[in-house]
Design a protein around this motif. Structure first.
Motif, short mmCIF file in Angstrom:
data_model
loop_
_atom_site.label_atom_id
_atom_site.label_comp_id
_atom_site.label_asym_id
_atom_site.label_seq_id
_atom_site.Cartn_x
_atom_site.Cartn_y
_atom_site.Cartn_z
N ASP A 35 64.14 -2.35 -15.59
CA ASP A 35 64.31 -0.85 -15.62
C ASP A 35 66.18 -1.05 -15.70
OD1 ASP A 35 61.78 -0.21 -15.23
OD2 ASP A 35 61.93 -0.52 -13.03
N GLY A 36 66.50 -1.55 -16.48
CA GLY A 36 67.99 -1.42 -16.70
C GLY A 36 68.99 -2.11 -15.70
N ARG A 37 68.18 -2.71 -14.78
CA ARG A 37 69.09 -3.58 -13.83
C ARG A 37 68.80 -4.96 -13.83
NH1 ARG A 37 67.44 -3.44 -7.35
NH2 ARG A 37 68.64 -5.15 -6.61
N ALA A 38 70.15 -5.55 -14.10
CA ALA A 38 70.32 -6.95 -14.24
C ALA A 38 69.80 -7.87 -13.18
CB ALA A 38 71.78 -7.32 -14.80
N LEU A 39 68.73 -8.70 -13.36
CA LEU A 39 68.20 -9.39 -12.06
C LEU A 39 68.83 -10.82 -12.14
CD1 LEU A 39 64.65 -8.35 -12.07
CD2 LEU A 39 66.34 -7.46 -10.95
N THR A 40 68.73 -11.55 -13.27
CA THR A 40 69.32 -13.08 -13.30
C THR A 40 70.01 -13.02 -14.60
OG1 THR A 40 67.26 -13.64 -14.63
CG2 THR A 40 67.24 -13.73 -12.31
N SER A 41 70.80 -14.09 -14.70
CA SER A 41 71.63 -14.60 -15.77
C SER A 41 70.99 -15.81 -16.31
CB SER A 41 72.98 -14.90 -15.64
OG SER A 41 73.16 -15.85 -14.68
N ALA A 42 71.21 -16.70 -17.31
CA ALA A 42 70.75 -17.98 -17.60
C ALA A 42 71.55 -19.21 -16.95
CB ALA A 42 70.96 -18.14 -19.14
N VAL A 43 70.55 -20.19 -16.69
CA VAL A 43 70.98 -21.27 -16.07
C VAL A 43 71.72 -22.04 -17.11
CG1 VAL A 43 69.28 -21.20 -14.15
CG2 VAL A 43 68.93 -22.64 -16.45
N PRO A 44 72.43 -23.15 -16.96
CA PRO A 44 72.95 -24.00 -18.08
C PRO A 44 71.89 -24.47 -18.87
CG PRO A 44 73.84 -24.70 -15.87
CD PRO A 44 72.67 -23.61 -15.56
N PRO A 45 72.23 -24.58 -20.19
CA PRO A 45 70.85 -25.06 -20.97
C PRO A 45 70.37 -25.99 -20.88
CG PRO A 45 73.08 -24.46 -22.38
CD PRO A 45 73.54 -24.40 -20.66
N GLY A 46 70.94 -27.35 -20.27
CA GLY A 46 70.30 -28.41 -19.89
C GLY A 46 69.29 -28.08 -18.59
N ARG A 47 69.57 -27.15 -17.89
CA ARG A 47 68.60 -27.19 -16.71
C ARG A 47 67.14 -26.11 -17.03
NH1 ARG A 47 70.96 -28.21 -11.88
NH2 ARG A 47 69.13 -27.49 -11.25
N ARG A 48 67.35 -25.72 -18.36
CA ARG A 48 66.18 -24.98 -18.89
C ARG A 48 64.93 -25.54 -18.87
NH1 ARG A 48 64.77 -19.61 -20.50
NH2 ARG A 48 63.04 -19.64 -21.70
N LEU A 49 63.90 -25.43 -18.09
CA LEU A 49 62.86 -26.26 -18.13
C LEU A 49 61.65 -25.67 -19.09
CD1 LEU A 49 62.26 -26.30 -14.23
CD2 LEU A 49 63.43 -27.79 -15.51
N ALA A 50 62.00 -25.88 -20.39
CA ALA A 50 61.30 -25.75 -21.41
C ALA A 50 61.20 -26.60 -22.70
CB ALA A 50 61.81 -24.30 -21.98
N PRO A 51 60.33 -26.52 -23.75
CA PRO A 51 60.47 -27.43 -24.84
C PRO A 51 61.69 -27.10 -25.60
CG PRO A 51 58.69 -25.84 -24.89
CD PRO A 51 59.12 -25.67 -23.57
N GLY A 52 62.43 -28.06 -26.28
CA GLY A 52 63.42 -27.92 -27.00
C GLY A 52 63.15 -27.05 -28.15
N VAL A 53 63.69 -25.94 -28.55
CA VAL A 53 63.47 -25.18 -29.64
C VAL A 53 64.92 -25.30 -30.59
CG1 VAL A 53 63.23 -23.02 -30.57
CG2 VAL A 53 62.06 -23.66 -28.71
N PRO A 54 64.89 -25.64 -31.85
CA PRO A 54 66.18 -25.70 -32.53
C PRO A 54 66.72 -24.17 -32.72
CG PRO A 54 64.23 -26.90 -33.73
CD PRO A 54 63.83 -26.17 -32.46
N GLY A 55 68.11 -24.47 -32.61
CA GLY A 55 68.74 -23.39 -32.42
C GLY A 55 68.76 -22.08 -31.35
N ALA A 56 67.93 -22.64 -30.58
CA ALA A 56 67.84 -21.65 -29.23
C ALA A 56 69.18 -21.78 -28.54
CB ALA A 56 66.83 -22.18 -28.35
N GLN A 57 69.94 -20.69 -27.85
CA GLN A 57 70.99 -20.81 -27.19
C GLN A 57 70.77 -20.05 -25.79
OE1 GLN A 57 74.67 -19.34 -29.19
NE2 GLN A 57 73.58 -19.81 -31.17
N GLN A 58 71.87 -20.57 -24.90
CA GLN A 58 71.70 -19.98 -23.72
C GLN A 58 71.77 -18.59 -23.55
OE1 GLN A 58 75.16 -20.96 -21.41
NE2 GLN A 58 74.18 -20.71 -19.48
#
Length: 426
Positions: free
Chosen positions: A159-182
């Motif tokens: 609803d237009g309110r910022a809740l979270t920002s991204a963690v450092p890329p190396g701490r994102r618990l997700a499969p690697g996706v080529p070209g994906a950025q923080q």
């Protein structure tokens, strides 16, 4: 969960389509699928049906009997604003069941929203998120810090309110996706336009000794040497966010950790980082290493101005955003996507006309073997998307449509997740 039935309940009407999933190189000449929406019929004053006959009637002699009145033309029925269908797709490893929801966000009666709990680490099942948010359709959202803080890995806006920002890329618990950025997100504007975007935190704390950069907002991992900002949207352990490294969640905690509490523009407390609920209107700055040393320059009573915003690469601040990795751009799957690992998947995309597509693929069962990231991008493309993202998958993959879970989640109980992407009928 009373009132929610399994995925294949008789109450769910679904069109079953048999398809064969082939590599993108074999489909390069095929145009993306598009849903056909009926066009209302209209009568033109210059059309043959309204031409000579109408002129003769206008010039008829006085006293002549009037001709029969033209029958009104009924407009064609408007297509539903949101639909669900089920497809069976053949892959090289076996069949897969795919569920697809298409929502026309250009229609006034629909809007997309981020579904969350009271805090960013509060988890619920997707059915519970949908019920609480009044969503007619919902799909699980971002990857998250499972079994620890349970906070999402990427930026989130509700609803237009910022809740979270991204963690450092190396701490994102997700499969690697080529070209994906923080900071990559699926975003929806105030007018309902969905798009792929990237959100970056622009935040600082300015005190008597100058300006300090803030690196994260309500994030479960503060970068080495950095400072994190926590608000009342966070209720977890702040000390744990200062542990690990930028690439290893299990690395030791920073030897130097320190936090500062700010309320009404003044420092009210300093000391070791704590945890628990943060009162409304209060902000906590937690630092590690060099960040901790910088915060030690603040003392109780110091005046401090804290400012924070998520800035969009597109220049348009979103009303809704969920962290996600792009896997489809301009109608073409991202090069180098994993084509081996088969799992249950969740994804979202947008069509050239601005419609939102939600997609799940069942997996880890004999009747549905799961799909790869490369196949996920192909499925979004076949469903009509020109751009698309990968969401959290595996046991998190859950789709709700009109009060029913329509896919087959791979775990016995619906996994609890911190956020979901929902579509609400106004």
């Amino acid at each position: 969960m009373v009132g929610w039935t399994g995925s294949r309940g008789a109450a769910v009407a679904a069109a079953v389509v048999i398809g064969v999933l082939v590599p993108a190189t074999q489909q390069a000449s095929a145009a993306p699928a598009r849903e056909a929406y009926p066009v209302a019929a209209t009568a033109s004053a210059a059309s043959p049906a309204a031409g000579a006959g109408s002129a003769a009637s206008d010039s008829a002699a006085p006293g002549a009997a009037p001709g029969p009145a033209a029958a009104p033309v009924a407009p064609a029925p408007q297509a539903p604003a949101i639909t669900h269908r089920e497809e069976r797709v053949d892959t090289p490893a076996g069949p897969v069941t795919v569920d697809i929801v298409v929502a026309d966000l250009d229609r006034a009666e629909l809007r997309a929203t981020l579904l969350t709990g009271a805090t960013v680490g509060e988890r619920s099942s997707v059915p519970a998120h949908a019920r609480r948010g009044g969503a007619v359709a919902a799909i699980n959202g971002d990857f998250f810090d499972l079994a620890r803080s349970n906070a999402p890995a990427g930026p989130s806006v509700r609803d237009g309110r910022a809740l979270t920002s991204a963690v450092p890329p190396g701490r994102r618990l997700a499969p690697g996706v080529p070209g994906a950025q923080q900071g990559d997100v699926l975003a929806i504007d105030d007018d309902g336009t969905p798009r792929l975007d990237r959100l970056t935190l622009d935040a600082s704390a300015t005190g008597p000794e100058g300006r300090l950069r803030i690196d994260t907002l309500n994030a479960y991992a503060v970068p080495v040497g950095g400072i994190g900002l926590f608000t009342s949207d966070w209720a977890g352990d702040r000390a744990a966010t200062l542990c690990g490294s930028d690439t290893d969640r299990d690395a030791p905690c920073a030897p130097d950790r320190f936090e500062v509490v700010v309320r009404d523009g003044a420092v009210t407390a300093v000391g070791p980082p704590g945890g628990g609920a943060i009162p409304a209107g209060e902000q906590v700055l937690a630092g590690r290493d060099q960040g901790a040393a910088a915060l030690r320059g603040l003392a109780v009573g110091d005046r401090v101005t804290v400012r924070q915003a998520l800035t969009a690469a597109s220049g348009t601040v979103p009303r809704t955003a969920v962290g996600a990795s792009p896997i489809l751009r301009d109608g073409t799957p991202v090069a180098g996507l994993d084509a081996r690992s088969r799992d249950p998947r969740s994804a979202a995309g947008l069509t050239a006309q601005g419609r939102l597509i939600l997609l799940t693929a069942d997996g880890r069962e004999s009747t549905s073997v799961g799909i790869t990231l490369a196949e996920t991008a192909e499925q979004l493309r076949r469903a009509g998307a020109v751009d698309g993202v990968n969401l959290d998958g595996g046991g998190s993959s859950t789709m709700v449509f009109r009060d029913q879970v329509v896919n087959s989640p791979s775990e016995d109980a619906y996994r609890l997740v911190p956020n979901a992407l929902g579509v609400v009928e106004n």
